[in-house]
Scaffold this active site. Structure first.
Site, PDB file in Angstrom:
ATOM      1  N   ASP A 131       0.898  -1.240   0.043  1.00 33.42           N
ATOM      2  CA  ASP A 131      -0.225   0.335  -0.099  1.00 33.42           C
ATOM      3  C   ASP A 131       0.940   0.921  -0.167  1.00 33.42           C
ATOM      4  O   ASP A 131       0.489   2.307  -0.651  1.00 33.42           O
ATOM      5  CB  ASP A 131      -1.326  -0.333   1.762  1.00 33.42           C
ATOM      6  N   GLU A 135      -3.772   8.051  11.938  1.00 32.61           N
ATOM      7  CA  GLU A 135      -3.111   7.133  13.343  1.00 32.61           C
ATOM      8  C   GLU A 135      -1.689   7.991  12.706  1.00 32.61           C
ATOM      9  O   GLU A 135      -0.773   7.212  13.621  1.00 32.61           O
ATOM     10  CB  GLU A 135      -2.991   5.364  12.152  1.00 32.61           C
ATOM     11  N   ASP A 150      -5.746  -0.888   6.045  1.00 32.30           N
ATOM     12  CA  ASP A 150      -6.515  -1.315   7.060  1.00 32.30           C
ATOM     13  C   ASP A 150      -7.816  -0.424   7.217  1.00 32.30           C
ATOM     14  O   ASP A 150      -8.539  -1.446   7.463  1.00 32.30           O
ATOM     15  CB  ASP A 150      -5.246  -1.335   8.270  1.00 32.30           C
TER      16      ASP A 150
HETATM   17  C1  GLA Z   1       0.251  -3.111   8.485  1.00 38.08           C
HETATM   18  C2  GLA Z   1      -0.250  -1.052   7.559  1.00 38.08           C
HETATM   19  C3  GLA Z   1      -0.807  -1.713   6.144  1.00 38.08           C
HETATM   20  C4  GLA Z   1       0.264  -2.366   5.639  1.00 38.08           C
HETATM   21  C5  GLA Z   1       0.597  -3.184   6.114  1.00 38.08           C
HETATM   22  C6  GLA Z   1       1.558  -3.757   5.032  1.00 38.08           C
HETATM   23  O1  GLA Z   1      -0.410  -4.122   8.704  1.00 38.08           O
HETATM   24  O2  GLA Z   1      -1.265  -0.942   9.081  1.00 38.08           O
HETATM   25  O3  GLA Z   1      -0.765  -0.135   5.999  1.00 38.08           O
HETATM   26  O4  GLA Z   1       1.353  -1.346   4.931  1.00 38.08           O
HETATM   27  O5  GLA Z   1       1.401  -3.283   7.201  1.00 38.08           O
HETATM   28  O6  GLA Z   1       0.935  -4.689   4.214  1.00 38.08           O
END
Ligand code: GLA
Length: 384
Positions: free
Chosen positions: A37, A160, A172
Protein backbone atom coordinates in the site's frame (compact mmCIF):
# COMPACT_ATOMS: atom_id res chain seq x y z
CA UNK A 1 -24.27 -12.47 26.32
CA UNK A 2 -23.74 -10.77 22.94
CA UNK A 3 -21.18 -7.99 22.95
CA UNK A 4 -23.75 -5.43 21.83
CA UNK A 5 -26.01 -6.30 24.80
CA UNK A 6 -23.11 -5.93 27.21
CA UNK A 7 -22.38 -2.48 25.80
CA UNK A 8 -26.05 -1.45 26.06
CA UNK A 9 -26.21 -2.62 29.66
CA UNK A 10 -23.01 -0.77 30.43
CA UNK A 11 -24.49 2.53 29.15
CA UNK A 12 -27.59 2.01 31.29
CA UNK A 13 -25.60 1.10 34.39
CA UNK A 14 -22.94 3.84 34.07
CA UNK A 15 -24.87 6.72 32.51
CA UNK A 16 -28.50 5.88 33.29
CA UNK A 17 -29.51 5.75 29.64
CA UNK A 18 -29.51 3.28 26.75
CA UNK A 19 -27.12 4.25 23.94
CA UNK A 20 -28.44 6.67 21.31
CA UNK A 21 -26.42 4.78 18.74
CA UNK A 22 -24.24 1.72 18.28
CA UNK A 23 -21.62 1.49 15.54
CA UNK A 24 -19.29 -1.30 14.55
CA UNK A 25 -16.31 -1.74 12.23
CA UNK A 26 -14.52 -4.95 11.26
CA UNK A 27 -10.88 -5.98 11.29
CA UNK A 28 -9.32 -7.19 8.05
CA UNK A 29 -7.25 -9.95 6.58
CA UNK A 30 -5.08 -9.33 3.53
CA UNK A 31 -5.13 -12.09 0.90
CA UNK A 32 -2.24 -10.79 -1.20
CA UNK A 33 -0.38 -7.53 -1.89
CA UNK A 34 1.69 -7.26 1.29
CA UNK A 35 3.77 -4.19 2.08
CA UNK A 36 2.42 -2.71 -1.12
CA UNK A 37 0.00 0.00 0.00
CA UNK A 38 2.81 2.45 0.82
CA UNK A 39 4.38 1.62 -2.55
CA UNK A 40 1.20 2.81 -4.32
CA UNK A 41 0.38 -0.61 -5.80
CA UNK A 42 -2.55 -3.03 -5.46
CA UNK A 43 -3.71 -4.82 -2.29
CA UNK A 44 -6.44 -7.43 -1.86
CA UNK A 45 -7.84 -7.44 1.68
CA UNK A 46 -11.23 -8.55 3.00
CA UNK A 47 -13.08 -7.31 6.07
CA UNK A 48 -13.58 -10.14 8.56
CA UNK A 49 -16.46 -11.17 10.81
CA UNK A 50 -14.77 -9.79 13.91
CA UNK A 51 -15.31 -6.18 14.82
CA UNK A 52 -15.06 -3.35 17.30
CA UNK A 53 -18.41 -2.19 18.68
CA UNK A 54 -19.02 1.19 20.28
CA UNK A 55 -22.17 2.30 22.14
CA UNK A 56 -22.68 6.03 22.54
CA UNK A 57 -24.63 8.33 24.86
CA UNK A 58 -24.50 11.97 23.66
CA UNK A 59 -23.04 14.56 26.04
CA UNK A 60 -23.78 18.29 25.91
CA UNK A 61 -20.31 19.00 27.32
CA UNK A 62 -17.39 19.13 24.82
CA UNK A 63 -15.78 16.03 26.28
CA UNK A 64 -15.19 12.45 25.24
CA UNK A 65 -15.71 10.02 28.08
CA UNK A 66 -14.18 6.76 26.87
CA UNK A 67 -14.46 3.36 28.48
CA UNK A 68 -12.56 0.42 27.02
CA UNK A 69 -14.47 -2.60 28.28
CA UNK A 70 -11.83 -5.15 27.21
CA UNK A 71 -9.10 -3.27 29.07
CA UNK A 72 -11.21 -2.22 32.07
CA UNK A 73 -9.89 1.33 31.61
CA UNK A 74 -11.44 4.79 31.25
CA UNK A 75 -10.27 8.21 30.05
CA UNK A 76 -11.84 11.65 29.74
CA UNK A 77 -10.65 13.89 26.88
CA UNK A 78 -11.56 17.52 26.31
CA UNK A 79 -12.48 18.09 22.67
CA UNK A 80 -10.86 21.52 22.84
CA UNK A 81 -7.67 20.12 24.31
CA UNK A 82 -6.95 17.24 21.95
CA UNK A 83 -3.53 18.64 21.03
CA UNK A 84 -2.47 17.39 24.45
CA UNK A 85 -2.56 13.69 23.70
CA UNK A 86 -4.01 11.38 26.34
CA UNK A 87 -1.49 9.45 28.41
CA UNK A 88 -3.11 6.09 27.68
CA UNK A 89 -2.06 4.75 24.28
CA UNK A 90 -5.44 3.09 23.67
CA UNK A 91 -7.27 6.44 24.09
CA UNK A 92 -5.18 7.98 21.28
CA UNK A 93 -7.11 5.98 18.68
CA UNK A 94 -10.58 7.44 19.36
CA UNK A 95 -8.96 10.74 20.42
CA UNK A 96 -6.97 10.84 17.18
CA UNK A 97 -10.08 10.28 15.09
CA UNK A 98 -11.83 13.19 16.85
CA UNK A 99 -8.72 15.31 16.25
CA UNK A 100 -8.52 14.42 12.52
CA UNK A 101 -12.23 15.06 11.95
CA UNK A 102 -12.12 18.44 13.67
CA UNK A 103 -8.97 19.32 11.79
CA UNK A 104 -10.91 18.59 8.57
CA UNK A 105 -13.62 21.04 9.70
CA UNK A 106 -16.17 18.39 10.71
CA UNK A 107 -18.25 18.80 13.84
CA UNK A 108 -17.43 16.39 16.65
CA UNK A 109 -19.97 16.34 19.47
CA UNK A 110 -19.31 15.34 23.04
CA UNK A 111 -20.14 11.77 23.97
CA UNK A 112 -19.84 9.06 26.53
CA UNK A 113 -18.76 5.94 24.71
CA UNK A 114 -18.03 2.37 25.73
CA UNK A 115 -16.37 0.01 23.30
CA UNK A 116 -15.16 -3.56 23.03
CA UNK A 117 -13.81 -5.74 20.25
CA UNK A 118 -13.81 -9.30 18.97
CA UNK A 119 -10.75 -8.54 16.79
CA UNK A 120 -7.70 -10.08 18.49
CA UNK A 121 -5.34 -7.29 19.54
CA UNK A 122 -1.76 -7.01 18.21
CA UNK A 123 -2.35 -9.95 15.87
CA UNK A 124 -2.06 -8.23 12.50
CA UNK A 125 -5.85 -8.16 11.94
CA UNK A 126 -6.16 -4.36 12.21
CA UNK A 127 -7.85 -4.04 15.56
CA UNK A 128 -6.64 -0.41 15.62
CA UNK A 129 -8.23 0.46 12.30
CA UNK A 130 -11.48 -1.15 13.48
CA UNK A 131 -11.50 1.04 16.62
CA UNK A 132 -10.83 4.14 14.50
CA UNK A 133 -13.52 3.34 11.96
CA UNK A 134 -16.14 2.45 14.60
CA UNK A 135 -15.58 5.83 16.26
CA UNK A 136 -15.57 7.63 12.91
CA UNK A 137 -19.03 6.18 12.20
CA UNK A 138 -20.25 7.25 15.65
CA UNK A 139 -18.85 10.80 15.30
CA UNK A 140 -20.41 11.09 11.84
CA UNK A 141 -23.85 9.96 12.99
CA UNK A 142 -23.83 12.23 16.02
CA UNK A 143 -22.37 15.18 14.09
CA UNK A 144 -25.08 14.97 11.42
CA UNK A 145 -22.67 15.22 8.48
CA UNK A 146 -21.75 12.59 5.92
CA UNK A 147 -18.54 11.52 4.20
CA UNK A 148 -17.89 8.53 1.94
CA UNK A 149 -16.37 5.41 3.53
CA UNK A 150 -13.11 6.07 1.64
CA UNK A 151 -12.95 9.66 2.93
CA UNK A 152 -13.49 8.41 6.48
CA UNK A 153 -10.79 5.77 5.96
CA UNK A 154 -8.33 8.49 4.87
CA UNK A 155 -9.18 10.61 7.92
CA UNK A 156 -8.63 7.61 10.20
CA UNK A 157 -5.31 6.88 8.50
CA UNK A 158 -4.35 10.50 9.14
CA UNK A 159 -5.29 10.06 12.81
CA UNK A 160 -3.04 7.02 13.04
CA UNK A 161 -0.13 8.67 11.16
CA UNK A 162 -0.21 12.08 12.77
CA UNK A 163 -1.81 11.52 16.19
CA UNK A 164 -1.00 7.97 17.23
CA UNK A 165 2.31 8.20 15.38
CA UNK A 166 2.14 4.95 13.42
CA UNK A 167 3.23 5.35 9.81
CA UNK A 168 0.72 2.90 8.26
CA UNK A 169 -0.63 2.88 4.70
CA UNK A 170 -4.31 3.03 3.73
CA UNK A 171 -5.11 -0.69 3.45
CA UNK A 172 -6.42 -1.40 6.96
CA UNK A 173 -8.76 1.57 7.33
CA UNK A 174 -9.94 1.09 3.74
CA UNK A 175 -10.86 -2.59 4.31
CA UNK A 176 -12.62 -1.79 7.58
CA UNK A 177 -14.58 1.04 5.91
CA UNK A 178 -15.47 -0.57 2.60
CA UNK A 179 -15.77 -4.31 3.37
CA UNK A 180 -18.41 -6.35 1.56
CA UNK A 181 -19.92 -9.69 2.56
CA UNK A 182 -18.34 -12.60 0.69
CA UNK A 183 -15.89 -10.37 -1.20
CA UNK A 184 -12.25 -9.43 -1.21
CA UNK A 185 -11.47 -5.86 -2.31
CA UNK A 186 -8.87 -5.06 -4.95
CA UNK A 187 -7.66 -1.54 -4.12
CA UNK A 188 -5.39 0.58 -6.28
CA UNK A 189 -3.54 2.44 -3.54
CA UNK A 190 -2.59 5.28 -5.89
CA UNK A 191 -5.94 6.15 -7.47
CA UNK A 192 -7.90 4.78 -4.48
CA UNK A 193 -10.33 3.10 -6.87
CA UNK A 194 -11.36 -0.41 -5.97
CA UNK A 195 -13.54 -3.32 -6.97
CA UNK A 196 -14.95 -6.35 -5.21
CA UNK A 197 -13.54 -9.77 -6.13
CA UNK A 198 -15.48 -12.87 -5.03
CA UNK A 199 -13.77 -15.48 -2.95
CA UNK A 200 -14.20 -18.65 -5.11
CA UNK A 201 -17.23 -20.81 -4.33
CA UNK A 202 -16.31 -23.87 -2.30
CA UNK A 203 -13.36 -22.20 -0.56
CA UNK A 204 -12.96 -20.65 2.88
CA UNK A 205 -10.54 -18.14 4.36
CA UNK A 206 -8.95 -19.53 7.50
CA UNK A 207 -6.87 -17.30 9.77
CA UNK A 208 -4.24 -18.83 12.04
CA UNK A 209 -2.91 -16.73 14.91
CA UNK A 210 0.59 -17.64 16.08
CA UNK A 211 -0.15 -15.66 19.27
CA UNK A 212 3.38 -14.23 19.19
CA UNK A 213 4.35 -10.64 18.52
CA UNK A 214 7.85 -9.30 17.96
CA UNK A 215 8.64 -5.98 19.60
CA UNK A 216 10.79 -4.71 16.74
CA UNK A 217 7.69 -4.60 14.47
CA UNK A 218 7.18 -0.86 14.12
CA UNK A 219 10.81 0.17 13.73
CA UNK A 220 11.35 -2.58 11.13
CA UNK A 221 8.20 -1.42 9.31
CA UNK A 222 9.56 2.13 9.08
CA UNK A 223 12.94 0.80 7.96
CA UNK A 224 11.28 -1.16 5.11
CA UNK A 225 9.40 1.95 4.03
CA UNK A 226 12.63 3.95 3.99
CA UNK A 227 14.39 1.26 1.92
CA UNK A 228 11.58 1.35 -0.65
CA UNK A 229 11.90 5.14 -0.88
CA UNK A 230 15.64 4.83 -1.31
CA UNK A 231 15.13 2.34 -4.15
CA UNK A 232 12.84 4.79 -5.93
CA UNK A 233 15.33 7.61 -5.50
CA UNK A 234 18.20 5.54 -6.92
CA UNK A 235 16.23 3.93 -9.75
CA UNK A 236 14.91 7.33 -10.84
CA UNK A 237 18.40 8.10 -12.20
CA UNK A 238 17.67 5.66 -15.06
CA UNK A 239 13.88 5.56 -14.90
CA UNK A 240 12.90 9.23 -14.80
CA UNK A 241 9.33 9.90 -13.77
CA UNK A 242 8.88 6.97 -11.39
CA UNK A 243 7.17 8.06 -8.20
CA UNK A 244 6.92 4.74 -6.34
CA UNK A 245 8.07 1.14 -6.80
CA UNK A 246 4.67 0.48 -8.32
CA UNK A 247 5.93 2.33 -11.40
CA UNK A 248 8.86 -0.08 -11.89
CA UNK A 249 8.18 -3.11 -14.12
CA UNK A 250 10.01 -6.30 -13.11
CA UNK A 251 11.98 -6.24 -16.39
CA UNK A 252 13.16 -2.64 -15.77
CA UNK A 253 14.08 -3.55 -12.23
CA UNK A 254 16.29 -6.39 -13.47
CA UNK A 255 17.96 -4.07 -15.96
CA UNK A 256 18.84 -1.41 -13.37
CA UNK A 257 19.43 -3.62 -10.35
CA UNK A 258 23.08 -2.55 -10.23
CA UNK A 259 22.07 0.91 -9.00
CA UNK A 260 20.91 -0.48 -5.67
CA UNK A 261 22.78 -1.62 -2.54
CA UNK A 262 22.18 -5.34 -1.92
CA UNK A 263 19.60 -5.03 0.91
CA UNK A 264 17.68 -2.31 -0.86
CA UNK A 265 17.59 -4.42 -4.03
CA UNK A 266 16.28 -7.37 -2.05
CA UNK A 267 13.44 -5.32 -0.54
CA UNK A 268 12.60 -3.71 -3.86
CA UNK A 269 12.49 -7.10 -5.59
CA UNK A 270 9.74 -8.25 -3.23
CA UNK A 271 7.76 -5.11 -3.95
CA UNK A 272 8.06 -4.98 -7.75
CA UNK A 273 7.16 -8.68 -8.08
CA UNK A 274 4.31 -8.43 -5.56
CA UNK A 275 2.98 -5.41 -7.48
CA UNK A 276 2.53 -7.71 -10.49
CA UNK A 277 1.48 -10.76 -8.42
CA UNK A 278 -1.51 -9.04 -6.83
CA UNK A 279 -3.52 -8.10 -9.94
CA UNK A 280 -2.57 -11.52 -11.38
CA UNK A 281 -3.97 -13.10 -8.21
CA UNK A 282 -7.19 -11.10 -8.47
CA UNK A 283 -7.61 -12.32 -12.07
CA UNK A 284 -7.23 -15.94 -10.90
CA UNK A 285 -9.82 -15.44 -8.16
CA UNK A 286 -12.23 -13.97 -10.69
CA UNK A 287 -11.84 -17.15 -12.75
CA UNK A 288 -12.49 -19.22 -9.62
CA UNK A 289 -8.94 -20.65 -9.81
CA UNK A 290 -8.31 -21.29 -6.11
CA UNK A 291 -5.30 -23.54 -6.81
CA UNK A 292 -3.61 -20.89 -8.97
CA UNK A 293 -4.29 -18.18 -6.40
CA UNK A 294 -3.00 -20.42 -3.62
CA UNK A 295 0.31 -20.87 -5.46
CA UNK A 296 0.72 -17.09 -5.55
CA UNK A 297 0.00 -16.90 -1.80
CA UNK A 298 2.79 -19.41 -1.22
CA UNK A 299 5.18 -17.43 -3.44
CA UNK A 300 4.24 -14.27 -1.57
CA UNK A 301 5.12 -15.87 1.76
CA UNK A 302 8.51 -17.04 0.49
CA UNK A 303 9.21 -13.52 -0.75
CA UNK A 304 8.19 -11.90 2.57
CA UNK A 305 10.34 -14.43 4.43
CA UNK A 306 13.47 -14.41 2.25
CA UNK A 307 13.53 -11.00 0.57
CA UNK A 308 11.50 -8.61 2.69
CA UNK A 309 12.44 -10.43 5.91
CA UNK A 310 9.29 -9.67 7.87
CA UNK A 311 8.45 -13.24 8.89
CA UNK A 312 9.52 -15.05 12.08
CA UNK A 313 10.03 -18.72 13.00
CA UNK A 314 6.49 -19.15 14.38
CA UNK A 315 4.90 -17.71 11.22
CA UNK A 316 7.09 -19.94 9.04
CA UNK A 317 6.06 -23.01 11.05
CA UNK A 318 2.37 -22.12 10.76
CA UNK A 319 2.66 -21.56 7.00
CA UNK A 320 4.73 -24.68 6.25
CA UNK A 321 2.39 -26.87 8.33
CA UNK A 322 -0.66 -25.49 6.52
CA UNK A 323 0.87 -25.96 3.07
CA UNK A 324 1.31 -29.69 3.80
CA UNK A 325 -2.33 -30.25 4.84
CA UNK A 326 -5.05 -31.64 2.56
CA UNK A 327 -7.47 -29.06 1.19
CA UNK A 328 -5.04 -26.12 1.62
CA UNK A 329 -4.61 -24.13 -1.62
CA UNK A 330 -2.17 -21.62 -0.17
CA UNK A 331 -0.87 -20.07 3.04
CA UNK A 332 1.15 -17.00 3.96
CA UNK A 333 1.69 -14.45 6.68
CA UNK A 334 -0.81 -11.58 6.59
CA UNK A 335 -0.37 -7.95 7.64
CA UNK A 336 2.89 -6.32 8.61
CA UNK A 337 4.54 -9.55 9.88
CA UNK A 338 6.88 -10.14 12.85
CA UNK A 339 4.30 -12.42 14.44
CA UNK A 340 0.54 -12.24 14.29
CA UNK A 341 -1.50 -14.24 11.82
CA UNK A 342 -1.34 -16.29 8.68
CA UNK A 343 -4.08 -16.45 6.05
CA UNK A 344 -5.00 -19.72 4.37
CA UNK A 345 -7.26 -20.46 1.42
CA UNK A 346 -8.87 -23.81 2.16
CA UNK A 347 -11.39 -26.12 0.49
CA UNK A 348 -14.68 -25.38 2.29
CA UNK A 349 -15.35 -29.01 3.19
CA UNK A 350 -11.89 -29.42 4.71
CA UNK A 351 -11.85 -26.50 7.16
CA UNK A 352 -12.66 -28.43 10.34
CA UNK A 353 -10.00 -31.10 9.80
CA UNK A 354 -7.56 -28.46 8.53
CA UNK A 355 -8.01 -26.24 11.59
CA UNK A 356 -7.57 -29.07 14.02
CA UNK A 357 -4.50 -30.51 12.31
CA UNK A 358 -2.92 -27.07 11.91
CA UNK A 359 -3.38 -26.21 15.58
CA UNK A 360 -1.87 -29.55 16.59
CA UNK A 361 1.10 -29.23 14.20
CA UNK A 362 1.84 -25.71 15.45
CA UNK A 363 1.82 -26.79 19.07
CA UNK A 364 3.94 -29.86 18.32
CA UNK A 365 6.59 -27.74 16.58
CA UNK A 366 6.68 -24.71 18.89
CA UNK A 367 5.16 -25.74 22.22
CA UNK A 368 2.81 -22.76 21.79
CA UNK A 369 -0.95 -22.61 21.55
CA UNK A 370 -2.17 -20.96 18.35
CA UNK A 371 -5.73 -19.92 17.51
CA UNK A 372 -7.52 -20.80 14.29
CA UNK A 373 -10.57 -18.91 12.97
CA UNK A 374 -12.63 -19.85 9.93
CA UNK A 375 -13.59 -16.44 8.69
CA UNK A 376 -16.34 -14.89 6.56
CA UNK A 377 -15.58 -11.88 4.41
CA UNK A 378 -17.90 -9.26 5.87
CA UNK A 379 -19.52 -5.85 5.45
CA UNK A 380 -17.62 -2.71 6.42
CA UNK A 381 -18.15 -0.12 9.18
CA UNK A 382 -21.76 0.78 9.92
CA UNK A 383 -24.20 2.18 12.42
CA UNK A 384 -26.39 -0.72 13.56
C1 GLA B 1 0.19 -2.85 8.31
C2 GLA B 1 -0.11 -1.44 7.83
C3 GLA B 1 -0.71 -1.48 6.43
C4 GLA B 1 0.17 -2.29 5.47
C5 GLA B 1 0.51 -3.65 6.08
C6 GLA B 1 1.50 -4.44 5.25
O1 GLA B 1 -1.01 -3.57 8.46
O2 GLA B 1 -1.03 -0.82 8.71
O3 GLA B 1 -0.89 -0.17 5.96
O4 GLA B 1 1.31 -1.58 5.11
O5 GLA B 1 1.05 -3.51 7.39
O6 GLA B 1 0.94 -4.82 4.04
Amino acid sequence: MELIDRLRQHCQARWGRPPALVACAPGRVNLIGEHIDYNAGFVLPAAIDRATWVAVVPDEAPTLTLEALDLGEAAVLSLDGLDDKPAQTWARYPGGVAWALRDAGLEVRGMKAVYASTVPRAAGLSSSASVEMAFAMAFQQLGGWSRSPMELALLCQRAENKYVGVNCGIMDQFASACGQAGQALLLDCRSLTWEAVSVPAGTAIVIANTCVRRELGSSAYNERRAQCEEAVRLLAARLPGIRALRDVAVADFERHLGLLPAKVAQRARHVVVECERTPAGAALLRKGDAAGFGRLMNECHASLRDLYEVSCPELDVMVAAAQRLPGCYGARLTGAGFGGCTVNLVEAGATAAFSEALGAAYTAATGLQGEIYVCQASAGARVV
